[in-house]
Motif scaffolding. Structure first.
Motif, PDB file in Angstrom:
ATOM      1  N   GLN A 171       0.811  -1.210   0.000  1.00  0.00           N
ATOM      2  CA  GLN A 171       0.000   0.000   0.000  1.00  0.00           C
ATOM      3  C   GLN A 171       0.845   1.261   0.000  1.00  0.00           C
ATOM      4  O   GLN A 171       1.847   1.350   0.707  1.00  0.00           O
ATOM      5  CB  GLN A 171      -0.870   0.047   1.252  1.00  0.00           C
ATOM      6  CG  GLN A 171      -1.949  -0.987   1.330  1.00  0.00           C
ATOM      7  CD  GLN A 171      -2.699  -0.842   2.633  1.00  0.00           C
ATOM      8  OE1 GLN A 171      -3.572  -0.004   2.750  1.00  0.00           O
ATOM      9  NE2 GLN A 171      -2.345  -1.638   3.614  1.00  0.00           N
ATOM     10  N   SER A 172       0.400   2.226  -0.800  1.00  0.00           N
ATOM     11  CA  SER A 172       1.031   3.548  -0.794  1.00  0.00           C
ATOM     12  C   SER A 172       0.097   4.514  -1.513  1.00  0.00           C
ATOM     13  O   SER A 172      -0.759   4.089  -2.310  1.00  0.00           O
ATOM     14  CB  SER A 172       2.395   3.523  -1.495  1.00  0.00           C
ATOM     15  OG  SER A 172       2.238   3.362  -2.888  1.00  0.00           O
ATOM     16  N   LEU A 173       0.265   5.792  -1.267  1.00  0.00           N
ATOM     17  CA  LEU A 173      -0.546   6.797  -1.943  1.00  0.00           C
ATOM     18  C   LEU A 173      -0.282   6.760  -3.444  1.00  0.00           C
ATOM     19  O   LEU A 173      -1.203   6.897  -4.254  1.00  0.00           O
ATOM     20  CB  LEU A 173      -0.242   8.184  -1.380  1.00  0.00           C
ATOM     21  CG  LEU A 173      -1.066   9.343  -1.952  1.00  0.00           C
ATOM     22  CD1 LEU A 173      -2.557   9.122  -1.737  1.00  0.00           C
ATOM     23  CD2 LEU A 173      -0.624  10.669  -1.331  1.00  0.00           C
ATOM     24  N   LEU A 174       0.985   6.550  -3.831  1.00  0.00           N
ATOM     25  CA  LEU A 174       1.331   6.493  -5.250  1.00  0.00           C
ATOM     26  C   LEU A 174       0.627   5.328  -5.940  1.00  0.00           C
ATOM     27  O   LEU A 174       0.091   5.483  -7.046  1.00  0.00           O
ATOM     28  CB  LEU A 174       2.854   6.364  -5.412  1.00  0.00           C
ATOM     29  CG  LEU A 174       3.366   6.261  -6.859  1.00  0.00           C
ATOM     30  CD1 LEU A 174       2.968   7.498  -7.658  1.00  0.00           C
ATOM     31  CD2 LEU A 174       4.884   6.074  -6.867  1.00  0.00           C
ATOM     32  N   LEU A 175       0.591   4.173  -5.281  1.00  0.00           N
ATOM     33  CA  LEU A 175      -0.099   3.012  -5.854  1.00  0.00           C
ATOM     34  C   LEU A 175      -1.585   3.301  -5.993  1.00  0.00           C
ATOM     35  O   LEU A 175      -2.202   2.948  -7.007  1.00  0.00           O
ATOM     36  CB  LEU A 175       0.133   1.774  -4.984  1.00  0.00           C
ATOM     37  CG  LEU A 175      -0.528   0.472  -5.461  1.00  0.00           C
ATOM     38  CD1 LEU A 175      -0.086   0.115  -6.875  1.00  0.00           C
ATOM     39  CD2 LEU A 175      -0.219  -0.670  -4.493  1.00  0.00           C
ATOM     40  N   ASP A 176      -2.178   3.950  -4.998  1.00  0.00           N
ATOM     41  CA  ASP A 176      -3.600   4.306  -5.074  1.00  0.00           C
ATOM     42  C   ASP A 176      -3.876   5.212  -6.259  1.00  0.00           C
ATOM     43  O   ASP A 176      -4.856   5.027  -6.990  1.00  0.00           O
ATOM     44  CB  ASP A 176      -4.046   4.990  -3.779  1.00  0.00           C
ATOM     45  CG  ASP A 176      -4.299   4.004  -2.642  1.00  0.00           C
ATOM     46  OD1 ASP A 176      -3.989   2.808  -2.814  1.00  0.00           O
ATOM     47  OD2 ASP A 176      -4.796   4.434  -1.587  1.00  0.00           O
ATOM     48  N   VAL A 177      -3.015   6.207  -6.468  1.00  0.00           N
ATOM     49  CA  VAL A 177      -3.190   7.141  -7.592  1.00  0.00           C
ATOM     50  C   VAL A 177      -3.102   6.379  -8.914  1.00  0.00           C
ATOM     51  O   VAL A 177      -3.918   6.600  -9.828  1.00  0.00           O
ATOM     52  CB  VAL A 177      -2.142   8.270  -7.535  1.00  0.00           C
ATOM     53  CG1 VAL A 177      -2.175   9.098  -8.816  1.00  0.00           C
ATOM     54  CG2 VAL A 177      -2.387   9.161  -6.323  1.00  0.00           C
ATOM     55  N   LYS A 178      -2.133   5.477  -9.035  1.00  0.00           N
ATOM     56  CA  LYS A 178      -1.980   4.688 -10.267  1.00  0.00           C
ATOM     57  C   LYS A 178      -3.224   3.853 -10.533  1.00  0.00           C
ATOM     58  O   LYS A 178      -3.693   3.750 -11.674  1.00  0.00           O
ATOM     59  CB  LYS A 178      -0.756   3.781 -10.158  1.00  0.00           C
ATOM     60  CG  LYS A 178       0.579   4.505 -10.260  1.00  0.00           C
ATOM     61  CD  LYS A 178       1.737   3.519 -10.134  1.00  0.00           C
ATOM     62  CE  LYS A 178       3.086   4.217 -10.252  1.00  0.00           C
ATOM     63  NZ  LYS A 178       4.219   3.259 -10.084  1.00  0.00           N
ATOM     64  N   ILE A 179      -3.775   3.240  -9.489  1.00  0.00           N
ATOM     65  CA  ILE A 179      -4.957   2.396  -9.653  1.00  0.00           C
ATOM     66  C   ILE A 179      -6.166   3.234 -10.060  1.00  0.00           C
ATOM     67  O   ILE A 179      -6.953   2.834 -10.928  1.00  0.00           O
ATOM     68  CB  ILE A 179      -5.238   1.593  -8.365  1.00  0.00           C
ATOM     69  CG1 ILE A 179      -4.149   0.536  -8.164  1.00  0.00           C
ATOM     70  CG2 ILE A 179      -6.616   0.935  -8.406  1.00  0.00           C
ATOM     71  CD1 ILE A 179      -4.201  -0.189  -6.839  1.00  0.00           C
ATOM     72  N   VAL A 180      -6.313   4.422  -9.468  1.00  0.00           N
ATOM     73  CA  VAL A 180      -7.422   5.314  -9.841  1.00  0.00           C
ATOM     74  C   VAL A 180      -7.316   5.708 -11.313  1.00  0.00           C
ATOM     75  O   VAL A 180      -8.312   5.680 -12.052  1.00  0.00           O
ATOM     76  CB  VAL A 180      -7.447   6.565  -8.941  1.00  0.00           C
ATOM     77  CG1 VAL A 180      -8.392   7.624  -9.512  1.00  0.00           C
ATOM     78  CG2 VAL A 180      -7.875   6.203  -7.519  1.00  0.00           C
ATOM     79  N   LEU A 181      -6.115   6.054 -11.763  1.00  0.00           N
ATOM     80  CA  LEU A 181      -5.927   6.454 -13.162  1.00  0.00           C
ATOM     81  C   LEU A 181      -6.201   5.287 -14.109  1.00  0.00           C
ATOM     82  O   LEU A 181      -6.844   5.456 -15.158  1.00  0.00           O
ATOM     83  CB  LEU A 181      -4.511   6.988 -13.371  1.00  0.00           C
ATOM     84  CG  LEU A 181      -4.185   8.311 -12.654  1.00  0.00           C
ATOM     85  CD1 LEU A 181      -2.727   8.702 -12.868  1.00  0.00           C
ATOM     86  CD2 LEU A 181      -5.111   9.426 -13.122  1.00  0.00           C
ATOM     87  N   ARG A 182      -5.743   4.087 -13.736  1.00  0.00           N
ATOM     88  CA  ARG A 182      -6.005   2.911 -14.574  1.00  0.00           C
ATOM     89  C   ARG A 182      -7.495   2.558 -14.571  1.00  0.00           C
ATOM     90  O   ARG A 182      -8.026   2.064 -15.567  1.00  0.00           O
ATOM     91  CB  ARG A 182      -5.185   1.710 -14.097  1.00  0.00           C
ATOM     92  CG  ARG A 182      -3.737   1.745 -14.570  1.00  0.00           C
ATOM     93  CD  ARG A 182      -2.965   0.523 -14.087  1.00  0.00           C
ATOM     94  NE  ARG A 182      -3.515  -0.728 -14.562  1.00  0.00           N
ATOM     95  CZ  ARG A 182      -3.200  -1.323 -15.713  1.00  0.00           C
ATOM     96  NH1 ARG A 182      -2.333  -0.741 -16.522  1.00  0.00           N
ATOM     97  NH2 ARG A 182      -3.713  -2.475 -16.044  1.00  0.00           N
TER      98      ARG A 182
END
Length: 196
Positions: free
Chosen positions: A170-181
């Motif tokens: 988990q990380s904020l960066l991973l969350d952002v990537k998942i939202v964009l995908r």
């Protein structure tokens, strides 16, 4: 790491509220139109409520726009658009994930997060392997790693493996990537996610 710590939890909740606010403002016309379409095309309530598993296995009611005819039923399986009880608007709403938008209320309540393993039916818990159990360590999400990597085209075991990968990284960066995908998957389809 599967534990964000108190600081990470605060950041994740702020991220949740930020995304909720932006989505509610930008998509408010679509939400209003969806309510009108549901009421005009089929009898019954606007929302469909269903019990799902949350963090630590705690059960909660998930909100969805109703996409099927208002009939008493008990589904323990995933229903796709080929089901004859899916309404005209329901097929459209399911394809573009519009039916999931009321779960923003679950996010605001703290039952869910924007990103995390999708909340599953309680009946599925008895089938969990170690990967499946790992997903219960975090709040379920509107979207997750499995949803942007094939989702319905994956077996449960493949989804749970991706869920565990998310929990442990988990990380904020991973969350952002998942939202964009997720945005791309909505427009290009879940099959694109599996191929990408």
């Amino acid at each position: 790491m599967d534990e964000l710590g108190s600081g990470g939890e605060v950041v994740k909740r702020l991220f949740d509220f930020l995304i909720c606010g932006v989505v509610l403002v930008l998509l408010s016309p679509l939400l209003i139109l969806s309510v009108i379409m549901i009421k005009c095309t089929s009898k019954g309530p606007i929302f469909f409520l269903q019990e799902r598993l949350g963090k630590d296995g705690i059960r909660f009611q998930v909100y969805k726009f109703r996409t099927m005819t208002d009939t008493v039923r008990k589904f323990d399986v995933q229903v796709d658009n080929s089901n004859t009880e899916v309404t005209f608007f329901g097929k459209f709403a399911r394809r573009l994930k519009i039916d999931e938008l009321p779960q923003l209320l679950n996010v605001l309540k703290g039952d869910m997060s924007i990103v995390g393993p999708r909340p599953c039916l309680p009946s599925l818990q008895s089938d969990f392997n170690d990967d499946g159990l790992a997903r219960l360590r975090v709040r379920p999400g509107l979207t997750g790693l499995a949803q942007v990597n094939g989702n319905i085209y994956l077996s449960w075991e493949e989804r749970w493996k991706l869920d565990r990968e998310y929990v442990e990284n988990q990380s904020l960066l991973l969350d952002v990537k998942i939202v964009l995908r997720t945005i791309l998957v909505v427009f290009l389809g879940e099959k694109w996610g599996k191929k990408a």
